[in-house]
Scaffold this active site. Sequence first.
Site, mmCIF file in Angstrom:
data_model
loop_
_atom_site.group_PDB
_atom_site.id
_atom_site.type_symbol
_atom_site.label_atom_id
_atom_site.label_comp_id
_atom_site.label_asym_id
_atom_site.label_seq_id
_atom_site.Cartn_x
_atom_site.Cartn_y
_atom_site.Cartn_z
ATOM 1 N N GLU A 284 0.824 -1.216 0.000
ATOM 2 C CA GLU A 284 0.000 0.000 0.000
ATOM 3 C C GLU A 284 0.854 1.260 0.000
ATOM 4 O O GLU A 284 0.421 2.302 -0.457
ATOM 5 C CB GLU A 284 -0.921 0.020 1.230
ATOM 6 C CG GLU A 284 -2.326 -0.438 0.933
ATOM 7 C CD GLU A 284 -3.295 -0.221 2.088
ATOM 8 O OE1 GLU A 284 -2.873 0.209 3.176
ATOM 9 O OE2 GLU A 284 -4.483 -0.503 1.904
ATOM 10 N N HIS A 305 8.594 -26.556 -1.128
ATOM 11 C CA HIS A 305 8.015 -27.709 -1.816
ATOM 12 C C HIS A 305 6.875 -27.299 -2.737
ATOM 13 O O HIS A 305 6.142 -28.149 -3.234
ATOM 14 C CB HIS A 305 7.553 -28.743 -0.780
ATOM 15 C CG HIS A 305 8.697 -29.277 0.029
ATOM 16 N ND1 HIS A 305 9.290 -30.498 -0.215
ATOM 17 C CD2 HIS A 305 9.410 -28.717 1.037
ATOM 18 C CE1 HIS A 305 10.289 -30.680 0.635
ATOM 19 N NE2 HIS A 305 10.393 -29.605 1.406
ATOM 20 N N LYS A 419 -14.047 -0.191 -4.158
ATOM 21 C CA LYS A 419 -15.170 0.213 -3.300
ATOM 22 C C LYS A 419 -16.225 0.936 -4.121
ATOM 23 O O LYS A 419 -17.420 0.679 -3.979
ATOM 24 C CB LYS A 419 -14.686 1.136 -2.173
ATOM 25 C CG LYS A 419 -13.792 0.448 -1.156
ATOM 26 C CD LYS A 419 -13.411 1.417 -0.047
ATOM 27 C CE LYS A 419 -12.299 0.842 0.799
ATOM 28 N NZ LYS A 419 -11.705 1.812 1.689
#
Length: 442
Positions: A284, A305, A419
């Site tokens: 951010e 792995h 948003k």
Amino acid sequence: MEKIQVNVGGASAFVSASGIEALVPDGKAALAKLTDGTGLGNDFLGWVKLPTETSDELLDDINATAARLCELCDVVVAIGIGGSYLGAKAVIEALSNSFAPYIPSTPKVLFAGQNIGEDYLYELKEYLRDKKFGIIVISKSGTTTEPAIAFRVLREQLEAQMGREEANKRIVAVTDEHRGALRTLANTEGYKTYVIADNVGGRFSVLTPVGLLPIAVAGFDIKALVEGARQMEKATLSGTDSSAMTYAIYRNALYRSEKKIEILVNYNPKLHFFGEWWKQLYGESEGKDHKGIYPAAVDNTTDLHSMGQWIQEGERIIFETVISVAKADNELRIPFEESNLDGLNYIAGKRVDEVNKMAELGTRIAHIDGGVPNMQVLMPAITEQSLGQLIYFFEAACGISGYILDVNPFNQPGVEAYKRNMFALLEKPGYEEETAAIKAKI
Ligand code: PA5
């Protein structure tokens, strides 16, 4: 080793000495901007001196609130998302026993509002049905949708289970001093509240009540946590410790040589959520203006792995920062076995941690040989104090690094895009134009 340290030896072959030298003045200028407040986003620098400015009275008050919640509740749900969630989660996970994560006599700390998973919330409600529970609701803006939904659902349940008056004694709100729906509700209902200062952004707020209250409820020593951060703050700002500056300079030098992805690596599963906190902090802060190192994280040896192949031989656009913990808390040795069917007798008698350390060293060497620059952040042990140091170290380095990158490390305009679309799709009042526009696209 008492303090955390940085080792850039495994990265130095990938950057020129002149490239590093050239960035030193930028790093110094960046640190000066953090301390004198002359850089971009300077209204969000409250975190810089936060540890030394945090009073013992506040810490005592948080501990008293935590003790009260402990008396009243078997479970406390911390509701929040992003910076209002990840710091507490990271510290609690790092300090908890993996299989008995809750200290007897402290409530279980659970989290909600960090997603909109219907099943998650439904199952949490079911779990809480016969429990004495409380809520810490954390939202700086007080208007974030995810925690607001979780709070509405769980508050309704708490009030139904306890009655409103008793419920209100079990709710603590951490929010803005004056603004936002949560502040209004907290004032109306008389919840105990804590303030998130205007000048501390969400992802820099773990050392405010945002992180400290849930951590204290979980039974951990917030004074030691803040003390660790204070040590790092003093050392960083006075220049006696240049590790944050060094890390910031090296990661920018690597970025300039086309290393676009940084992988934070741990060899201790307790640090998984520390990686999540770190990803938010750097993602951010730096990912803007079409620039920024992409922050990723792996948990080793587990991820060797799965992601190990890519890291060893995939595109050479990555570098690694390994959090190396010097000392495991407990001692466990590998037993000798007469039959030796599994062929492990060559390490019989060795500590599991010694094997882990050799896996870490072997991997670091293999990755460097394979073209992956490697830095190390060394911490003495996973304690409140060293976590406090580590938090401040990464915050300071993030501010310095963001300024070297020439972005505003303290805003996050990009998080609004989803948003707006979500509100438009949900036909939120006030979004009529956006609703029409987005409907035309789908
Ligand atoms: O770092 C940030 O500012 C964000 O990630 C916020 O922490 C997150 O969006 C939650 O915001 P709020 O605390 O206002 O609910």
